[in-house]
Motif scaffolding. Sequence first.
Motif, PDB file in Angstrom:
ATOM      1  N   ILE A  66      61.370  36.119 108.778  1.00  0.00           N
ATOM      2  CA  ILE A  66      62.182  35.708 109.919  1.00  0.00           C
ATOM      3  C   ILE A  66      63.144  36.843 110.229  1.00  0.00           C
ATOM      4  O   ILE A  66      63.826  37.333 109.333  1.00  0.00           O
ATOM      5  CB  ILE A  66      63.015  34.455 109.563  1.00  0.00           C
TER       6      ILE A  66
ATOM      7  N   LEU B  97      59.442  35.235 114.237  1.00  0.00           N
ATOM      8  CA  LEU B  97      58.833  35.057 112.931  1.00  0.00           C
ATOM      9  C   LEU B  97      57.560  35.887 112.909  1.00  0.00           C
ATOM     10  O   LEU B  97      56.757  35.827 113.846  1.00  0.00           O
ATOM     11  CB  LEU B  97      58.503  33.592 112.654  1.00  0.00           C
TER      12      LEU B  97
ATOM     13  N   ASP C  30      63.946  33.716  99.852  1.00  0.00           N
ATOM     14  CA  ASP C  30      64.313  32.314  99.618  1.00  0.00           C
ATOM     15  C   ASP C  30      64.059  31.888  98.180  1.00  0.00           C
ATOM     16  O   ASP C  30      63.608  32.684  97.345  1.00  0.00           O
ATOM     17  CB  ASP C  30      63.648  31.388 100.644  1.00  0.00           C
ATOM     18  N   CYS C  31      64.374  30.643  97.896  1.00  0.00           N
ATOM     19  CA  CYS C  31      64.391  30.115  96.534  1.00  0.00           C
ATOM     20  C   CYS C  31      63.079  30.336  95.790  1.00  0.00           C
ATOM     21  O   CYS C  31      63.080  30.756  94.634  1.00  0.00           O
ATOM     22  CB  CYS C  31      64.752  28.638  96.531  1.00  0.00           C
TER      23      CYS C  31
ATOM     24  N   ALA D 228      59.367  33.466 101.417  1.00  0.00           N
ATOM     25  CA  ALA D 228      59.810  33.747 102.784  1.00  0.00           C
ATOM     26  C   ALA D 228      60.947  34.759 102.725  1.00  0.00           C
ATOM     27  O   ALA D 228      61.782  34.722 101.809  1.00  0.00           O
ATOM     28  CB  ALA D 228      60.281  32.474 103.481  1.00  0.00           C
TER      29      ALA D 228
ATOM     30  N   PHE E 283      61.756  32.636 120.728  1.00  0.00           N
ATOM     31  CA  PHE E 283      61.904  31.175 120.803  1.00  0.00           C
ATOM     32  C   PHE E 283      62.633  30.783 122.091  1.00  0.00           C
ATOM     33  O   PHE E 283      63.724  30.219 122.059  1.00  0.00           O
ATOM     34  CB  PHE E 283      62.635  30.665 119.560  1.00  0.00           C
TER      35      PHE E 283
ATOM     36  N   ALA F  59      54.304  27.514 110.702  1.00  0.00           N
ATOM     37  CA  ALA F  59      55.586  27.789 110.042  1.00  0.00           C
ATOM     38  C   ALA F  59      56.717  27.162 110.845  1.00  0.00           C
ATOM     39  O   ALA F  59      56.700  27.187 112.083  1.00  0.00           O
ATOM     40  CB  ALA F  59      55.798  29.288 109.911  1.00  0.00           C
TER      41      ALA F  59
ATOM     42  N   ILE G 224      61.009  27.015 110.967  1.00  0.00           N
ATOM     43  CA  ILE G 224      62.306  27.507 110.512  1.00  0.00           C
ATOM     44  C   ILE G 224      63.343  26.449 110.856  1.00  0.00           C
ATOM     45  O   ILE G 224      63.394  25.986 111.993  1.00  0.00           O
ATOM     46  CB  ILE G 224      62.684  28.802 111.255  1.00  0.00           C
TER      47      ILE G 224
ATOM     48  N   MET H  99      66.136  27.193 105.889  1.00  0.00           N
ATOM     49  CA  MET H  99      64.885  27.171 105.127  1.00  0.00           C
ATOM     50  C   MET H  99      63.712  27.512 106.029  1.00  0.00           C
ATOM     51  O   MET H  99      63.805  27.456 107.254  1.00  0.00           O
ATOM     52  CB  MET H  99      64.652  25.780 104.514  1.00  0.00           C
ATOM     53  N   LEU H 100      62.619  27.882 105.395  1.00  0.00           N
ATOM     54  CA  LEU H 100      61.337  27.989 106.084  1.00  0.00           C
ATOM     55  C   LEU H 100      60.366  27.076 105.362  1.00  0.00           C
ATOM     56  O   LEU H 100      60.273  27.097 104.131  1.00  0.00           O
ATOM     57  CB  LEU H 100      60.814  29.426 106.083  1.00  0.00           C
TER      58      LEU H 100
ATOM     59  N   TRP I  37      56.580  24.354 106.156  1.00  0.00           N
ATOM     60  CA  TRP I  37      55.314  24.266 106.890  1.00  0.00           C
ATOM     61  C   TRP I  37      55.133  22.884 107.467  1.00  0.00           C
ATOM     62  O   TRP I  37      55.609  21.898 106.908  1.00  0.00           O
ATOM     63  CB  TRP I  37      54.165  24.615 105.933  1.00  0.00           C
TER      64      TRP I  37
ATOM     65  N   ARG J 267      52.756  22.607 100.768  1.00  0.00           N
ATOM     66  CA  ARG J 267      51.520  23.279 100.356  1.00  0.00           C
ATOM     67  C   ARG J 267      51.258  23.079  98.873  1.00  0.00           C
ATOM     68  O   ARG J 267      50.113  22.960  98.446  1.00  0.00           O
ATOM     69  CB  ARG J 267      51.607  24.778 100.682  1.00  0.00           C
TER      70      ARG J 267
ATOM     71  N   ASP K 101      52.907  29.856 117.461  1.00  0.00           N
ATOM     72  CA  ASP K 101      52.512  29.704 116.058  1.00  0.00           C
ATOM     73  C   ASP K 101      53.712  29.653 115.117  1.00  0.00           C
ATOM     74  O   ASP K 101      53.564  29.854 113.902  1.00  0.00           O
ATOM     75  CB  ASP K 101      51.491  30.767 115.627  1.00  0.00           C
ATOM     76  N   ALA K 102      54.877  29.360 115.662  1.00  0.00           N
ATOM     77  CA  ALA K 102      56.060  29.143 114.827  1.00  0.00           C
ATOM     78  C   ALA K 102      57.012  28.208 115.567  1.00  0.00           C
ATOM     79  O   ALA K 102      57.137  28.280 116.791  1.00  0.00           O
ATOM     80  CB  ALA K 102      56.759  30.458 114.512  1.00  0.00           C
ATOM     81  N   VAL K 103      57.660  27.350 114.800  1.00  0.00           N
ATOM     82  CA  VAL K 103      58.569  26.344 115.338  1.00  0.00           C
ATOM     83  C   VAL K 103      59.974  26.636 114.819  1.00  0.00           C
ATOM     84  O   VAL K 103      60.143  27.073 113.687  1.00  0.00           O
ATOM     85  CB  VAL K 103      58.109  24.933 114.875  1.00  0.00           C
TER      86      VAL K 103
ATOM     87  N   CYS L  67      68.651  23.247 100.175  1.00  0.00           N
ATOM     88  CA  CYS L  67      67.859  23.901  99.122  1.00  0.00           C
ATOM     89  C   CYS L  67      67.877  23.095  97.829  1.00  0.00           C
ATOM     90  O   CYS L  67      68.944  22.680  97.369  1.00  0.00           O
ATOM     91  CB  CYS L  67      68.399  25.301  98.877  1.00  0.00           C
ATOM     92  N   HIS L  68      66.701  22.959  97.228  1.00  0.00           N
ATOM     93  CA  HIS L  68      66.600  22.154  96.009  1.00  0.00           C
ATOM     94  C   HIS L  68      67.306  22.804  94.820  1.00  0.00           C
ATOM     95  O   HIS L  68      67.600  22.147  93.823  1.00  0.00           O
ATOM     96  CB  HIS L  68      65.124  21.906  95.657  1.00  0.00           C
ATOM     97  N   VAL L  69      67.589  24.116  94.928  1.00  0.00           N
ATOM     98  CA  VAL L  69      68.261  24.807  93.820  1.00  0.00           C
ATOM     99  C   VAL L  69      69.756  24.482  93.802  1.00  0.00           C
ATOM    100  O   VAL L  69      70.424  24.610  92.779  1.00  0.00           O
ATOM    101  CB  VAL L  69      68.011  26.334  93.912  1.00  0.00           C
TER     102      VAL L  69
ATOM    103  N   CYS M 217      68.320  28.080 101.589  1.00  0.00           N
ATOM    104  CA  CYS M 217      67.375  28.624 100.603  1.00  0.00           C
ATOM    105  C   CYS M 217      67.494  30.147 100.473  1.00  0.00           C
ATOM    106  O   CYS M 217      67.055  30.717  99.481  1.00  0.00           O
ATOM    107  CB  CYS M 217      65.947  28.266 101.009  1.00  0.00           C
TER     108      CYS M 217
END
Lengths: 129, 129
Positions: free
Chosen positions: A31, A43, A89-90, A94, A116, B29, B31, B42-43, B45, B65, B93-95, B108-110, B115
């Motif tokens: 990104i 991206l 990232d984590c 990415a 975008f 992908a 974002i 974060m990024l 899918w 994934r 092809d990206a959002v 973020c899960h960390v 992230c």
Amino acid sequence: MIFPSANTAAELERGAVLAPRFDANGLIAAIAVDAHSGEVLMLAWMNAEALRLTLDTGEAHYFSRSRNALWKKGETSGQVQKIVEVRIDCDQDAVLLKVQVQGDGGACHVGFRSCFYRVVEDGVLVERQ
Amino acid sequence: MIFPSANTAAELERGAVLAPRFDANGLIAAIAVDAHSGEVLMLAWMNAEALRLTLDTGEAHYFSRSRNALWKKGETSGQVQKIVEVRIDCDQDAVLLKVQVQGDGGACHVGFRSCFYRVVEDGVLVERQ
């Protein structure tokens, strides 16, 4: 191998070693955001060589999936992206680039500053910068 | 088909029809950025179902994934992402999602807000928010 692999989740998530996880095609999502405004510009994709070149030269390099080739952003358009900061990232799949855009300040081949430029409104795309 | 396809480059790049181009694995992908600060959080899918649910419910859904499954962000963590705006890029092809993060405000899960909490400095990763 241009980059090492992380052996544990702790190494991957909290380690100091850059160990990017490229996908089955050898690519990682990248990104690019404007370092000044924070706006998300685009991206794109990097293979290991593109990431290595980006880090070593201070200018963004990507890998084109449609052309199946490495490219330096701005090589023909002049929209070179000078790297201010590279983040990962984590789970290291990415990359986030903070860039200063050279040339006309844009990033999109259609002519907008950011790729975008369309918002989904009631299921329809509306152009809005 | 949940979403139509664009037939021409003009339709794809300037058209009003949302015609996302999912990859060979059926994914696109996405974002997520904080709608207030603009920070990239974060990024992740999305498959077609995740994008459809995101648009229809106003809350971000993704496709994991690693778990090979649809997931609603925040379902267990409480870090639900309320959608403020959905954008798509030039070649669809990206959002880009602008979101208001519920719960503790993180993504973020960390445990970090974003992230992307590590910067590459002289080839080494340094944690910095």
